[in-house]
Design a protein around this motif. Structure first.
Motif, PDB file in Angstrom:
ATOM      1  N   MET A 140      -4.608   8.182   7.460  1.00 54.75           N
ATOM      2  CA  MET A 140      -6.008   7.841   7.671  1.00 54.75           C
ATOM      3  C   MET A 140      -6.133   6.863   8.834  1.00 54.75           C
ATOM      4  O   MET A 140      -5.388   5.893   8.907  1.00 54.75           O
ATOM      5  CB  MET A 140      -6.573   7.171   6.412  1.00 54.75           C
TER       6      MET A 140
ATOM      7  N   THR B 200      -7.509   3.878  10.382  1.00 59.17           N
ATOM      8  CA  THR B 200      -8.212   2.721   9.839  1.00 59.17           C
ATOM      9  C   THR B 200      -8.922   1.920  10.927  1.00 59.17           C
ATOM     10  O   THR B 200      -9.432   0.844  10.666  1.00 59.17           O
ATOM     11  CB  THR B 200      -7.248   1.805   9.077  1.00 59.17           C
ATOM     12  N   GLU B 201      -8.913   2.422  12.155  1.00 66.72           N
ATOM     13  CA  GLU B 201      -9.651   1.737  13.200  1.00 66.72           C
ATOM     14  C   GLU B 201     -11.139   2.039  13.035  1.00 66.72           C
ATOM     15  O   GLU B 201     -11.537   3.192  12.915  1.00 66.72           O
ATOM     16  CB  GLU B 201      -9.176   2.198  14.576  1.00 66.72           C
TER      17      GLU B 201
ATOM     18  N   GLU C 284      -7.578   4.527   1.336  1.00 65.86           N
ATOM     19  CA  GLU C 284      -6.541   5.429   0.818  1.00 65.86           C
ATOM     20  C   GLU C 284      -6.819   5.787  -0.649  1.00 65.86           C
ATOM     21  O   GLU C 284      -6.606   6.921  -1.072  1.00 65.86           O
ATOM     22  CB  GLU C 284      -5.159   4.783   0.955  1.00 65.86           C
TER      23      GLU C 284
ATOM     24  N   ARG D 163      -1.029  -4.226   6.176  1.00 68.71           N
ATOM     25  CA  ARG D 163       0.312  -4.587   6.657  1.00 68.71           C
ATOM     26  C   ARG D 163       1.273  -3.422   6.865  1.00 68.71           C
ATOM     27  O   ARG D 163       1.956  -3.362   7.875  1.00 68.71           O
ATOM     28  CB  ARG D 163       0.964  -5.649   5.758  1.00 68.71           C
TER      29      ARG D 163
ATOM     30  N   GLU E 100      -8.455  -0.847   4.320  1.00 64.06           N
ATOM     31  CA  GLU E 100      -7.375   0.150   4.425  1.00 64.06           C
ATOM     32  C   GLU E 100      -6.941   0.644   3.044  1.00 64.06           C
ATOM     33  O   GLU E 100      -6.800   1.850   2.821  1.00 64.06           O
ATOM     34  CB  GLU E 100      -6.171  -0.455   5.154  1.00 64.06           C
ATOM     35  N   ALA E 101      -6.714  -0.292   2.147  1.00 71.77           N
ATOM     36  CA  ALA E 101      -6.235   0.104   0.822  1.00 71.77           C
ATOM     37  C   ALA E 101      -7.294   0.913   0.077  1.00 71.77           C
ATOM     38  O   ALA E 101      -6.998   1.946  -0.545  1.00 71.77           O
ATOM     39  CB  ALA E 101      -5.853  -1.141   0.009  1.00 71.77           C
TER      40      ALA E 101
ATOM     41  N   TRP F  17       2.006   3.408   8.035  1.00 72.49           N
ATOM     42  CA  TRP F  17       2.258   4.688   7.391  1.00 72.49           C
ATOM     43  C   TRP F  17       1.711   5.871   8.180  1.00 72.49           C
ATOM     44  O   TRP F  17       1.971   7.008   7.856  1.00 72.49           O
ATOM     45  CB  TRP F  17       1.710   4.699   5.967  1.00 72.49           C
ATOM     46  N   ASP F  18       0.929   5.582   9.216  1.00 70.46           N
ATOM     47  CA  ASP F  18       0.363   6.669  10.011  1.00 70.46           C
ATOM     48  C   ASP F  18       1.134   6.752  11.325  1.00 70.46           C
ATOM     49  O   ASP F  18       1.063   5.839  12.157  1.00 70.46           O
ATOM     50  CB  ASP F  18      -1.123   6.369  10.273  1.00 70.46           C
TER      51      ASP F  18
ATOM     52  N   ARG G  38      -0.888   0.651  17.402  1.00 69.80           N
ATOM     53  CA  ARG G  38      -2.168   0.596  18.117  1.00 69.80           C
ATOM     54  C   ARG G  38      -3.268  -0.001  17.245  1.00 69.80           C
ATOM     55  O   ARG G  38      -4.370  -0.232  17.718  1.00 69.80           O
ATOM     56  CB  ARG G  38      -2.569   2.003  18.566  1.00 69.80           C
ATOM     57  N   LEU G  39      -2.983  -0.203  15.984  1.00 72.57           N
ATOM     58  CA  LEU G  39      -3.963  -0.823  15.093  1.00 72.57           C
ATOM     59  C   LEU G  39      -4.140  -2.277  15.510  1.00 72.57           C
ATOM     60  O   LEU G  39      -3.157  -3.009  15.661  1.00 72.57           O
ATOM     61  CB  LEU G  39      -3.493  -0.757  13.643  1.00 72.57           C
TER      62      LEU G  39
ATOM     63  N   VAL H 215      -1.569  -1.531  -5.966  1.00 71.66           N
ATOM     64  CA  VAL H 215      -1.274  -2.221  -4.711  1.00 71.66           C
ATOM     65  C   VAL H 215      -1.983  -3.567  -4.692  1.00 71.66           C
ATOM     66  O   VAL H 215      -2.979  -3.769  -5.382  1.00 71.66           O
ATOM     67  CB  VAL H 215      -1.696  -1.391  -3.471  1.00 71.66           C
TER      68      VAL H 215
ATOM     69  N   THR I 129       0.177   5.263  -0.362  1.00 69.70           N
ATOM     70  CA  THR I 129       0.290   6.225   0.734  1.00 69.70           C
ATOM     71  C   THR I 129       1.587   7.017   0.661  1.00 69.70           C
ATOM     72  O   THR I 129       1.708   8.059   1.289  1.00 69.70           O
ATOM     73  CB  THR I 129       0.220   5.508   2.089  1.00 69.70           C
TER      74      THR I 129
ATOM     75  N   ILE J 132       0.810  -1.222   0.000  1.00 68.72           N
ATOM     76  CA  ILE J 132       0.000   0.000   0.000  1.00 68.72           C
ATOM     77  C   ILE J 132       0.846   1.276   0.000  1.00 68.72           C
ATOM     78  O   ILE J 132       0.341   2.364  -0.279  1.00 68.72           O
ATOM     79  CB  ILE J 132      -0.967  -0.032   1.212  1.00 68.72           C
TER      80      ILE J 132
END
Lengths: 354, 324
Positions: free
Chosen positions: B1, B3-4, B221, A214, B217-218, A217-218, A207-208, B205, A33, A29
């Motif tokens: 972003m 993603t939770e 984005e 995988r 998630e992908a 990036w944050d 924390r995810l 991706v 990103t 990804i």
């Protein structure tokens, strides 16, 4: 075989080198990103071919290459046939490993095991940090010559394949002593109950709660970070540690960082083209052999930049720095020794400066 | 972003995936009786893909689907009862019973239609994405297509056009391992469909299509990028289908036990359930209750579909062509 140097080295058996070019490296990804690089299958095939000239010239007899459905191995094999038909080849014999491809990480691992069992003296790996990690897991004592085709590429060399090919050939033919050609790396081991895994560069606790896509990036999701080494000129998560306390690959220690909301603000290149601020409120040196408990209540653990492990309340993963990680080829040292010893020059040429 | 997902969103995602699964399992069972007309191509096994993508979309966004379109329809908000009636060929169906499985469309939900033309969705999405760009309303278009369609000129042309015009389009390649009966190993000249993105100058991706969170998630984005004017993205979802290319397919091209192994080890609903219940955020009982509600809803939709009338002969030539 058309070796261009004297073949007065140990030749009890064929000199075999394995080549694993991961067709899936550099596809996660972070293409989305960040602005991570994309190595096409064609370029990977070119890189493999640039290894083969040095291999043939310096006495490698056979090259075992991992099969794939993107055409890397097939392209290399086809080129070898064309070269042979023209009578101009100094390439070694090329053979695709006989195995069933699944398209998953197990392909690289299965190929590595088969290469080791067939007597390969080293494996050239084309991939990113993750590819090198999964191969090191299954053949921990087989030297890897590393080439970057991944995302962050902290562990593998950024180098022209030809040069890596020369150094690899000098190593596997025994022309340069292994005490010079090989470097012993550190590694980080993660234990979670019965489960164990390794990272070659960094272990990032996020924390995810899911492994999801995988990559990490944050920066707001980063809770803790453990690094085996931290080079200021690298990118990725280890660069955060490097901006606080650089750590070489040879120092017998690691670093443990814990993130917070108040503390030292660190600006680091956590992905290609991406500079982010991370707040670090605790930093300590990791001693080898000591198990460091992860303090985050639940989340996921990224190994060399990719989330691999989910853990839940009541589970306490632990991270240990180990000094007996996989051996890799030290291309600079090998070629410096080759120059110093005159391995690549005829005796007459060596006299020129006298 | 971030993603939770919050509790509400997690429950919504589970309900969506469970609805798709239950719908497809029921169509599988009922098709075997011979009562359902036409062909059906089932989406069971791929639920995380449609759900992970469509959770990011609003009613104003458009999607274009494939011959395997039930999952996309449900994820985009098309009424499952209307879909069931459509598949049974009844006048209460989404398209008044005239489209059947392969042509379910509901423009009011932004669903441009399942599509019998392999690779037919790409140009449609370029159209909606161009309209969105001209309107400047930040909506996006999503084109779902398969590994077979990845070799069709329409898809390649659409990806080129989307980049040239910098359209808010997302191309979702659902690579389920078989173009009808042919493995991509025989027909796709690269290991990954996502590899082709670079040639069109867009990010490509790869995600695990059995993992809802990976797709979510992908897609998040990619949708964000498109809404912000960043242009198109190609997402390759590596997944598999639990049933044949069509119902009745003997699937002799698949290894024995292949599907059962996937169901046992990778199933998206199983993974999702295990994940969200691990820390007690959501209880198994809550998910069981959703399962029961969905089952009752599908039961009811089948009962109604069977009982509903077929379109009359006077309907034969209506709704067939668009009148301007």
């Amino acid at each position: 075989m058309n070796c261009l140097l004297p073949t007065d080295f140990d030749r009890h058996d064929d000199v075999i080198v394995g080549v694993i070019a991961n067709p899936a490296s550099g596809r996660d990804i972070r293409r989305l990103t960040a602005k991570a690089s994309v190595f096409t299958a064609a370029e990977k095939a070119n890189m493999v071919q640039r290894l083969l000239g040095p291999f043939g010239a310096l006495g490698v007899d056979r090259v075992m290459i991992m099969p794939d459905s993107s055409g890397i191995a097939a392209t290399v094999e086809r080129s070898a046939q064309i070269n042979r038909s023209r009578g101009e080849s100094v390439w070694p014999l090329i053979e695709q490993v006989k195995m069933k491809s699944t398209g998953g990480v197990e392909d690289s691992q299965n190929a590595a095991r088969i290469m080791r069992d067939a007597g390969a003296r080293a494996i050239v790996v084309l991939g990113g940090d993750g590819t090198h990690r999964v191969i090191a897991k299954v053949v921990p004592e087989l030297p890897m010559a590393t080439l970057s085709t991944g995302t962050n590429n902290v562990f593998p060399d950024w180098r022209e394949a030809t040069v890596t090919g020369i150094a690899t050939a000098l190593h596997v033919t025994g022309r340069i002593d292994p005490s010079i050609t090989l470097r012993r790396n550190k590694q980080l081991r993660v234990n979670l109950g019965e489960y164990t895994d390794i990272a070659l560069v960094d272990v990032c606790v996020t924390r995810l709660t899911h492994v999801g896509a995988r990559a990490v990036w944050d920066p707001d999701t980063i809770a803790e970070l453990f690094v085996a080494f931290a080079e200021p000129d690298a990118i990725g998560l280890s660069s955060i540690a490097a901006m606080i306390n650089p750590l070489t690959r040879d120092e017998p220690r690691g670093l443990c960082l814990r993130c917070g909301t108040e503390g030292r603000r660190v600006l680091a290149a956590i992905a290609p083209g991406v500079l982010e601020t991370v707040v670090i409120d605790h930093c300590e040196i990791m001693q080898p052999g000591v198990r460091y408990a992860i303090r985050t209540e639940r989340g996921s653990i990224a190994l060399d930049g990719e989330r691999e492990i989910e853990f839940h309340r009541g589970q306490v993963p632990r991270v240990t720095l180990e000094l007996n990680g996989p051996p890799t080829l030290d291309v600079s040292s090998t070629l410096a020794a080759a120059a110093r010893l005159g391995v690549m020059a005829t005796p007459c040429a060596r006299e020129m400066l006298r | 972003m971030n993603t939770e997902l919050n509790r509400e969103s997690l429950l919504k995602a589970y309900r969506m995936m469970r609805t798709i699964r239950e719908f497809e399992e029921r169509v599988h069972t009922d098709f075997a009786t011979g009562e359902i007309p036409g062909f059906v191509h089932l989406y069971a096994g791929e639920e995380a893909s449609a759900t992970g993508v469509c959770m990011h979309l609003s009613g104003n966004d458009y999607i274009a689907s494939t011959h395997r379109g039930h999952g996309h329809c449900i994820a985009k908000g098309v009424d499952p009862a209307g879909m069931m009636a459509e598949i049974w060929g009844k006048e209460t169906g989404t398209c008044k019973g005239k489209g059947g499985s392969m042509h379910i469309a509901d423009l009011s939900k932004g669903m441009l239609g399942a599509n019998g033309i392999v690779g037919g969705g790409g140009p449609l999405i370029c159209g909606t994405a161009l309209a969105a760009k001209l309107r400047g309303d930040k909506t996006v278009g999503v084109c779902f297509f398969g590994d077979g369609a990845s070799n069709q000129g329409t898809i390649l042309e659409a990806m080129n056009l989307a980049t040239v015009w910098n359209l808010p389009a997302i191309f979702v390649a659902e690579n389920n391992g078989y173009a009808e009966t042919t493995s991509p190993n025989y027909s796709v000249a690269c290991e990954n469909i996502a590899d082709r993105a670079a040639a069109f100058g867009m990010p490509g991706v790869i995600v695990d299509g059995f993992d809802f969170f990976a797709v979510y998630e992908a897609a998040g984005e990619a949708v964000k990028r498109a809404r912000e004017g960043g242009g198109p993205t190609l997402i390759e979802v590596k997944v598999s289908r639990y049933y044949g290319h069509f119902e009745g397919d003997q699937q002799k091209y698949r290894a024995e036990g292949e599907v059962q192994k996937l169901r046992n080890e990778k199933d998206c609903l199983m993974q999702f359930r295990r994940h969200v219940t691990a820390d007690g955020d959501i209880s198994a009982a809550e998910l069981d209750a959703i399962d029961a509600e969905v089952l009752a809803m599908i039961d009811d939709s089948v009962v109604r579909a069977k009982a509903d009338p077929k379109p009359g002969p006077e309907e034969l030539l209506t709704d067939v062509y668009v009148s301007y």
